[in-house]
Design an enzyme around this catalytic site. Structure first.
Site, short mmCIF file in Angstrom:
data_model
loop_
_atom_site.label_atom_id
_atom_site.label_comp_id
_atom_site.label_asym_id
_atom_site.label_seq_id
_atom_site.Cartn_x
_atom_site.Cartn_y
_atom_site.Cartn_z
N GLY A 89 0.83 -1.19 0.00
CA GLY A 89 0.00 0.00 0.00
C GLY A 89 0.87 1.24 0.00
CB THR A 90 2.61 2.91 -2.17
OG1 THR A 90 3.28 1.74 -1.69
CG2 THR A 90 3.63 4.01 -2.35
#
Length: 534
Positions: free
Chosen positions: A352-353
């Protein structure tokens, strides 16, 4: 070939502006960056404002306690910033094995490395910014204090995280996460308001001290105290010793364009190795089975080599120049056959970014990415601060012979990578695709969509994507052409059609016309993507 104006069917038209542009995954964050630019800030100030706001309005993917990387075009040059943090000095493979761990945990304090995000904001502001951090962080502080309504994609990922944490996050170290991110005994729903006054106060302290409090002040003491009390290895000395690193970006020339990435410990090298393999091929149509097959085999080979050699640049045995040499690419190219092959690496996890791109009327452009990894990260929130900590240390190996073996003060293999394109020494623009190990695959596809296939930035992002999973297993989006699915299967690829596009990365692109200064941007339909411009 120009990467600026050409018609191509797409979900949305590309955005065109002249004075400034911010592209990211949340409308409120994009508007925050534009607001700062309109108040006299430049593209660097806008990037910091957007990044800080994203820690508030998209906490499912990033936070104050994560890492960051940036590529900055300023004064006619490209500058690289590595704001990833090392493992604590007190941790070791021996200690973790004595605690009963055979591999690095996903959650809790053990995979927490020194967070680099606040240092990135400070370093960028000091070197290139026009406005003080106290002004630049105001929009983020306001949203944290007053709250904001949860957007659709954000709400979906928040709900997924809450459901997972209910069963996986059982220790006392996770109690603060539930207090902050599930304040009424459940996750906030789509359209509901959420706020965090602790988060706002921390942002204020970071702004007022230029991030010094986070590393060598009151916030550092609170982080270290929580770590000591809850079985972590992070200490005040680790935070105090940390400084972000200005680095020389690395590149390959791909068909007349220089494609740039941050050097290891980031995995941008994998995207460059793949493009170096692909540069000798001629691709005329996007939707040809042979073209997709060759791209898949190239990325598989690049990942094989990348996962073997990439680690902290200070400890890597292989040289980046060797991995990007024509000889190395030629040898890899010879391994590509008419049918699908099985490479060495195992299953690739997801992450997740958040990614953002900015540009202003003076020619400054920023490619910026920050992450907590695997959604909310470690699941640990430092009590009373709103600081959600990353779990980036999960990527370390507990095999002492592995290139990426855990060691005190060492930086791990890092998934988050910003990209940038230049041509003839002039900036074309920033691009990026966030999402764990999808990122170099997304970089290759978006860059080729623009350079090989003539797609404008929006169409380049909207085009259906593929991703290598493991072995011969390939996942494609449900909009992928049926005839390609069948033809690739005939070549030995095991094709899975995904009906959820969440795992295929989320990108942004801004391209500048070097003659007129006009900006053309594309944003991501796979998230709550937005472009703010003027």
């Amino acid at each position: 070939m120009s990467l600026l104006t050409y018609p191509y069917p797409s979900r949305r038209m590309a955005t065109v502006a002249r004075n400034g542009m911010v592209a990211t995954s949340q409308p409120l964050a994009a508007q925050a960056g534009l607001r700062i630019m309109q108040q006299g800030g430049n593209a660097i100030d806008a990037a910091i404002a957007t990044a800080a706001c994203l820690t508030v309005v998209e906490p499912t993917s990033n936070g104050i306690g994560g890492d960051a990387f940036a590529l900055v075009w300023a004064k006619g040059e490209l500058h690289g910033l590595n704001a990833s943090g090392p493992a604590p000095q007190s941790i070791s493979i021996k200690k973790l094995k004595e605690l009963g761990h055979e591999k690095m945990p996903v959650m809790g304090w053990i995979p927490v490395t020194v967070p680099g995000v606040p240092s990135a904001w400070s370093a960028l502001s000091e070197r290139f910014g026009r406005l003080p951090l106290t002004e630049v962080l105001k929009p983020a502080i306001e949203y944290a204090e007053s709250g904001y309504p949860i957007s659709p994609i954000l709400g979906r990922y928040w709900s997924r995280a809450y459901q997972a944490y209910k069963t996986r996050a059982k220790g006392t170290e996770f109690e603060e996460w539930f207090r902050v991110f599930a304040p009424n005994g459940k996750e906030p729903g789509i359209g509901e308001m959420w706020k965090s006054e602790d988060h706002a106060n921390t942002l204020k302290e970071i702004a007022e001290t230029n991030a010094e409090s986070f590393y060598r002040g009151r916030l550092a003491k609170k982080i270290a105290s929580a770590s000591s009390q809850q079985g972590g290895f992070l200490r005040e000395e680790d935070l105090a010793a940390y400084r972000p690193e200005w680095v020389e970006p690395i590149s390959v020339n791909y068909k007349g364009y220089d494609v740039w990435e941050i050097p290891p410990n980031g995995q941008g090298l994998i995207a460059l190795m793949a493009l170096n393999i692909l540069k000798e091929y001629t691709f005329t149509h996007r939707e040809e089975a042979d073209a997709v097959h060759i791209q898949l085999e190239a990325i598989k080979q690049a990942f094989t080599d990348g996962k073997t050699y990439i680690s902290d640049l200070k400890t890597m045995k292989a040289k980046v120049t060797d991995l990007l040499s024509d000889e190395f690419a030629k040898a890899a190219r010879k391994k590509i056959q008419l049918t699908a092959q099985v490479p060495e690496p195992g299953t690739l996890p997801r992450g997740g970014t958040v990614y953002l791109a900015t540009a202003d009327s003076d020619g400054n452009m920023v490619s910026f990415i920050q992450s907590n990894y695997m959604g909310f990260g470690s699941g640990v929130v430092v009590p009373g601060t709103g600081i959600a900590l990353q779990n980036r240390g999960h990527d370390f190996s507990l095999d002492s012979e592995h290139e990426n073996a855990l060691a005190p003060g060492k930086k791990t293999y890092h998934t988050i990578i910003p990209g940038f394109i230049t041509k003839g020494g002039e900036a074309v623009g920033p691009f990026g695709v966030m999402g764990g190990f999808m990122q170099p695959q997304g970089h290759v596809q978006v860059a080729m969509n623009m350079i090989d296939f003539g797609l404008n930035p929006q169409a380049a992002l909207d085009a259906p994507r593929w991703q290598w999973i493991e072995g011969k297993k390939i996942e494609v989006e449900h909009e992928f052409s049926n005839h390609l699915v069948h033809q690739l299967a005939e070549k030995g690829h095991q094709i899975l059609v995904a009906h959820d596009s969440g795992g295929f990365g989320r990108g942004q692109v801004i391209v500048r016309n070097s003659e007129t200064g006009v900006l053309t941007g594309g944003t991501e339909h796979r998230t709550d993507g937005s472009i703010a411009s003027w």
